[in-house]
Design a protein around this motif. Structure first.
Motif, PDB file in Angstrom:
ATOM      1  N   UNK A   1     -26.155 -42.505 -28.542  1.00  0.00           N
ATOM      2  CA  UNK A   1     -26.818 -41.392 -29.527  1.00  0.00           C
ATOM      3  C   UNK A   1     -28.081 -40.972 -28.764  1.00  0.00           C
TER       4      UNK A   1
ATOM      5  N   UNK B   1     -23.792 -42.493 -36.541  1.00  0.00           N
ATOM      6  CA  UNK B   1     -24.379 -44.119 -36.291  1.00  0.00           C
ATOM      7  C   UNK B   1     -24.789 -44.849 -37.578  1.00  0.00           C
TER       8      UNK B   1
ATOM      9  N   UNK C   1     -21.576 -24.252 -27.785  1.00  0.00           N
ATOM     10  CA  UNK C   1     -21.483 -25.365 -28.736  1.00  0.00           C
ATOM     11  C   UNK C   1     -20.622 -26.164 -28.071  1.00  0.00           C
ATOM     12  N   UNK C   2     -19.158 -25.523 -28.110  1.00  0.00           N
ATOM     13  CA  UNK C   2     -17.825 -26.292 -27.780  1.00  0.00           C
ATOM     14  C   UNK C   2     -18.030 -26.877 -26.341  1.00  0.00           C
ATOM     15  N   UNK C   3     -18.467 -26.140 -25.639  1.00  0.00           N
ATOM     16  CA  UNK C   3     -18.540 -26.691 -24.155  1.00  0.00           C
ATOM     17  C   UNK C   3     -19.505 -28.009 -24.026  1.00  0.00           C
TER      18      UNK C   3
ATOM     19  N   UNK D   1     -15.854 -40.534 -21.382  1.00  0.00           N
ATOM     20  CA  UNK D   1     -14.661 -41.125 -20.927  1.00  0.00           C
ATOM     21  C   UNK D   1     -14.986 -41.250 -19.352  1.00  0.00           C
ATOM     22  N   UNK D   2     -15.526 -40.495 -18.709  1.00  0.00           N
ATOM     23  CA  UNK D   2     -15.662 -40.719 -17.175  1.00  0.00           C
ATOM     24  C   UNK D   2     -16.408 -41.955 -16.834  1.00  0.00           C
TER      25      UNK D   2
ATOM     26  N   UNK E   1     -17.280 -44.314 -18.635  1.00  0.00           N
ATOM     27  CA  UNK E   1     -16.678 -45.537 -18.893  1.00  0.00           C
ATOM     28  C   UNK E   1     -15.619 -46.012 -17.626  1.00  0.00           C
TER      29      UNK E   1
ATOM     30  N   UNK F   1     -11.600 -24.462 -22.339  1.00  0.00           N
ATOM     31  CA  UNK F   1     -12.632 -23.418 -22.568  1.00  0.00           C
ATOM     32  C   UNK F   1     -12.635 -22.700 -21.467  1.00  0.00           C
TER      33      UNK F   1
ATOM     34  N   UNK G   1     -25.182 -28.957 -25.628  1.00  0.00           N
ATOM     35  CA  UNK G   1     -25.266 -30.192 -26.348  1.00  0.00           C
ATOM     36  C   UNK G   1     -24.695 -31.364 -25.835  1.00  0.00           C
TER      37      UNK G   1
ATOM     38  N   UNK H   1     -25.971 -36.162 -24.152  1.00  0.00           N
ATOM     39  CA  UNK H   1     -25.480 -37.431 -24.141  1.00  0.00           C
ATOM     40  C   UNK H   1     -24.383 -37.617 -23.115  1.00  0.00           C
TER      41      UNK H   1
ATOM     42  N   UNK I   1     -20.158 -29.960 -26.517  1.00  0.00           N
ATOM     43  CA  UNK I   1     -19.528 -31.117 -26.883  1.00  0.00           C
ATOM     44  C   UNK I   1     -18.354 -31.604 -25.901  1.00  0.00           C
ATOM     45  N   UNK I   2     -17.555 -30.827 -25.454  1.00  0.00           N
ATOM     46  CA  UNK I   2     -16.738 -31.273 -24.274  1.00  0.00           C
ATOM     47  C   UNK I   2     -17.274 -31.970 -23.280  1.00  0.00           C
ATOM     48  N   UNK I   3     -18.663 -31.479 -22.941  1.00  0.00           N
ATOM     49  CA  UNK I   3     -19.222 -32.418 -21.821  1.00  0.00           C
ATOM     50  C   UNK I   3     -19.648 -33.906 -22.294  1.00  0.00           C
TER      51      UNK I   3
ATOM     52  N   UNK J   1     -17.791 -35.579 -24.492  1.00  0.00           N
ATOM     53  CA  UNK J   1     -16.930 -36.310 -24.685  1.00  0.00           C
ATOM     54  C   UNK J   1     -16.310 -36.509 -23.312  1.00  0.00           C
ATOM     55  N   UNK J   2     -16.119 -35.641 -22.387  1.00  0.00           N
ATOM     56  CA  UNK J   2     -15.631 -36.009 -20.925  1.00  0.00           C
ATOM     57  C   UNK J   2     -16.825 -36.880 -20.425  1.00  0.00           C
TER      58      UNK J   2
END
Lengths: 309, 370
Positions: free
Chosen positions: A224, B157, A93-95, A105-106, A108, B342, A40, A43, A97-99, A101-102
């Motif tokens: 998105x 969005x 799924x969690x990982x 941030x990275x 920008x 994680x 996931x 993005x 999402x973490x990717x 979000x990270x």
């Protein structure tokens, strides 16, 4: 509203440009999901590709090296996900999402000093008299090289999955990792390779945004697109050719709403901007109605593999 | 070579220790990142984690801490319930926006009445707005089997566009000339969400967050619904045999998370933010995902995780002004934290075994995937 100001030729030509980033990203994710991994983080990998590609292109002065750097950056990010999910068996799924979000941030952080700079866009390929043909010339023979690269990649992915032994192994791993393991295939290795490929494609897609489509770096510029690429894979029932159709359909909606905005349509601007997302939801609903849950999905999609269990 | 070996039961020690180890690893990796950005890592860490609590200007920062932690905890508690049951609502940001919009619209309909009944009404409408926005992915999943991850995210969005149109047209302050943004709710007594105890930053949203933590804790440990949530997450097939109705669970988890996120949005718009404006959405809905995992999807853990995450926000702001650390560095730092968490989590379910490579036998079983 002046609809005559929208030229169908330009509309089709620009929809191909609008569709290319998500086409690339979705194609990569398709291969990943065919190998049974749900990443996931598209993005996040896309925006990293957009940032790194842009920075490399500005610093080195070559758009092509920018694309190469973006693919590499995307693949490195994807391997981060790969190590966590395949070797450390974290929740996919969690990982993912973490990717995301990270990555946001990275990206920008990396792109800070590069806001407002311009790069030379890729020149359109000049195919001599072919490009001068009315309509067809502009639509088929007048694009930048990356559009053709993405189309070639669709064909290559299709052929790889369908006709090659390696493609068969990859699909076997995605359908039943236990069976593939019992046959002696290296499930984790195959998956890591697929994940890296997916990351490289997402990176390319992101770089296409920042180097060709816009072409500039702005924070959160993927907006998105990576998620839409994920939706596209579902829409395409995990088939490369349908990814192409879906991406161009989606590109068409994006371009049409932009054109309607400039043509001064009486529809509120916000509704038009939201249209691509609403259409994605609508398409997802129609698809899931038809196939019920996961009819065409690889059977082991999203399941962790550990040889002992 | 090092191999992973599944533990018979998850380790209780590691379940508690892994967040701490993850935080420690993040501090190290974050220090490297700060050093790479040209800031002294020790000084950056002190500015982010120590000064807001015990430094010279702590009286100001301590108040900010609860202001940031309130919405994070409120949203994360709701999300965690769903995550436990395998229901992935990642559109809390959208539910937060729509909650704020609905609540603000309900309140502004009575402007300029002066009765304290307006604020409770706004809270209810905010919760309702978030609830209804979350019902879209919930009902689509139940009725058509549509993936709730993608739908809830797409709706973020859509909500952002809704917010933009509210700020420039239908909720715009009619008395302001040319400026986008609604009337200032925090300066209208009937609708404001004031600081309850001076200097703490605690507003009604913080109170609601605490109530939500207690409620969720009781739900998970004492109530049948909580048992169903945990059972579905651990063993969906067993849950089906035990008579858990998945549809009810989806509506409950998504609806509750949406209502809580909507309330968080309302408390924000009537308090710290003050008004509906184009840049009202601040990413709490996404950071709350990190908070939920950092808190191990456990309400009490989320309380602590929310405070820690709020500290990184507050300290990050301080580091941005004092040390010139880019504000994006903090979001990368937060993302890193989730990664390490994680990664370390593997030790809860597996143990590391150092094995000597076995000599090859004539017909070797396929080597365990390394």
């Amino acid at each position: 509203m002046d609809l005559t100001s929208i030229s169908p030729t330009l509309l089709i030509a620009s929809l191909m440009v609008a569709a290319t980033p998500i086409l690339l990203a979705a194609l990569g994710e398709l291969v990943v999901e065919k190998a049974g991994v749900l990443n996931l983080g598209v993005e996040g990998m896309m925006i990293i590709g957009a940032a790194i590609g842009f920075i490399a292109a500005v610093e080195i002065g070559s758009v092509w090296l920018g694309f190469a750097a973006a693919a590499l950056g995307g693949a490195v990010m994807a391997l981060l996900f790969g190590v966590l999910t395949q070797l450390l068996l974290s929740n996919q799924v969690a990982t993912g999402l973490a990717l995301t979000l990270f990555g946001l941030g990275l990206a920008s952080l990396l792109g800070q000093g590069y806001v407002g700079i311009k790069v030379d866009a890729l020149p359109r390929l000049d195919m001599g008299p072919l490009s001068d043909l009315p309509f067809v010339g502009r639509v088929l023979f007048g694009h930048d090289p990356m559009v053709y690269v993405s189309l070639a990649l669709v064909a290559a992915t299709w052929a790889f999955l369908r006709f090659t032994r390696a493609g068969l192994i990859l699909r076997a791993v995605g359908e039943s990792h236990d069976a593939a393991h019992a046959l002696g295939y290296h499930v984790v290795r195959v998956r890591l390779l697929a994940i890296a490929f997916g990351g490289a494609c997402a990176g390319l897609g992101g770089a296409y945004l920042s180097l060709v489509r816009v072409p500039q770096w702005t924070e959160g510029m993927t907006a998105g697109a990576g998620w839409i690429a994920l939706a596209l894979v579902v829409f395409a029932s995990w088939k490369p050719a349908r990814v192409l159709v879906g991406a161009y359909l989606f590109g068409g909606i994006t371009v049409l709403q932009l054109n309607l905005q400039t043509a001064g349509a009486t529809i509120p601007v916000e509704l038009l901007s939201a249209a691509p997302y609403l259409v994605t939801i609508l398409v997802l609903v129609l698809i899931s109605r038809r196939g019920r849950r996961g009819g065409d999905a690889p059977a082991d999609l999203g399941r962790a593999f550990h040889a002992s269990s | 070579m090092i191999a992973l070996e599944r533990r018979p039961t998850p380790s209780r020690v590691w379940a508690w220790a892994s967040p701490l180890v993850a935080v420690a690893l993040t501090l190290v990796a974050g220090g490297v990142m700060f050093a790479a950005l040209g800031t002294d890592p020790l000084e950056a860490m002190r500015t982010i984690f120590w000064d807001p609590l015990f430094g010279e200007f702590a009286f100001y920062f301590r108040g900010q801490l609860l202001v940031k932690a309130g919405p994070l905890i409120l949203i994360a508690v709701g999300l965690a319930l769903g995550f436990r049951a395998g229901i992935w609502n990642i559109g809390a940001e959208g539910q937060y926006i729509v909650g704020a919009l609905c609540g603000a619209a309900a309140g502004l309909a009575f402007y300029p009445a002066e009765t304290r009944l307006i604020f409770p009404l706004m809270v209810v409408c905010g919760a309702l707005g978030g609830f209804l926005w979350a019902m879209i992915p919930a009902l689509l999943r139940i009725r058509f089997g549509t993936n709730e991850i993608l739908v809830s995210l797409m709706l973020v969005y859509v909500a952002e566009n809704l917010l933009a149109s509210a700020a420039v047209s239908w909720l715009r302050n009619p008395d302001a000339v040319g400026f986008p943004g609604s009337r200032n709710l925090s300066r209208w007594d009937a609708a404001s969400n004031p600081e309850l105890i001076a200097g703490t930053g605690a507003h009604w949203g913080v109170v609601a967050a605490l109530i939500a933590v207690v409620f969720a804790h009781i739900l998970l440990t004492r109530h049948l619904m909580g048992f169903h949530i945990k059972l579905t997450g651990a063993a969906p097939r067993a849950a089906a045999f035990a008579g858990v109705r998945p549809a009810r669970l989806v509506v409950f988890c998504l609806g509750l998370a949406g209502a809580l996120a909507g309330m968080a949005g309302l408390f924000e718009v009537t308090g710290p933010a003050g008004q509906i404006s184009i840049d009202f959405a601040s990413g709490y809905g996404f950071t709350a995902i990190i908070v939920a995992f950092l808190g191990r999807l456990n309400p009490v853990g989320i309380l602590l995780a929310g405070l820690l995450m709020a500290l990184t926000y507050v300290g990050g702001d301080a580091a941005a002004t004092n040390l010139g650390l880019p504000s994006a560095a903090i979001s990368a730092f937060q993302g890193m934290l989730l990664f390490f968490l994680l990664a370390v989590d593997v030790l809860t379910n597996f143990r590391l075994r150092v094995k000597r490579r076995e000599p090859r036998v004539p017909q070797p079983a396929p080597e365990a995937a390394e």
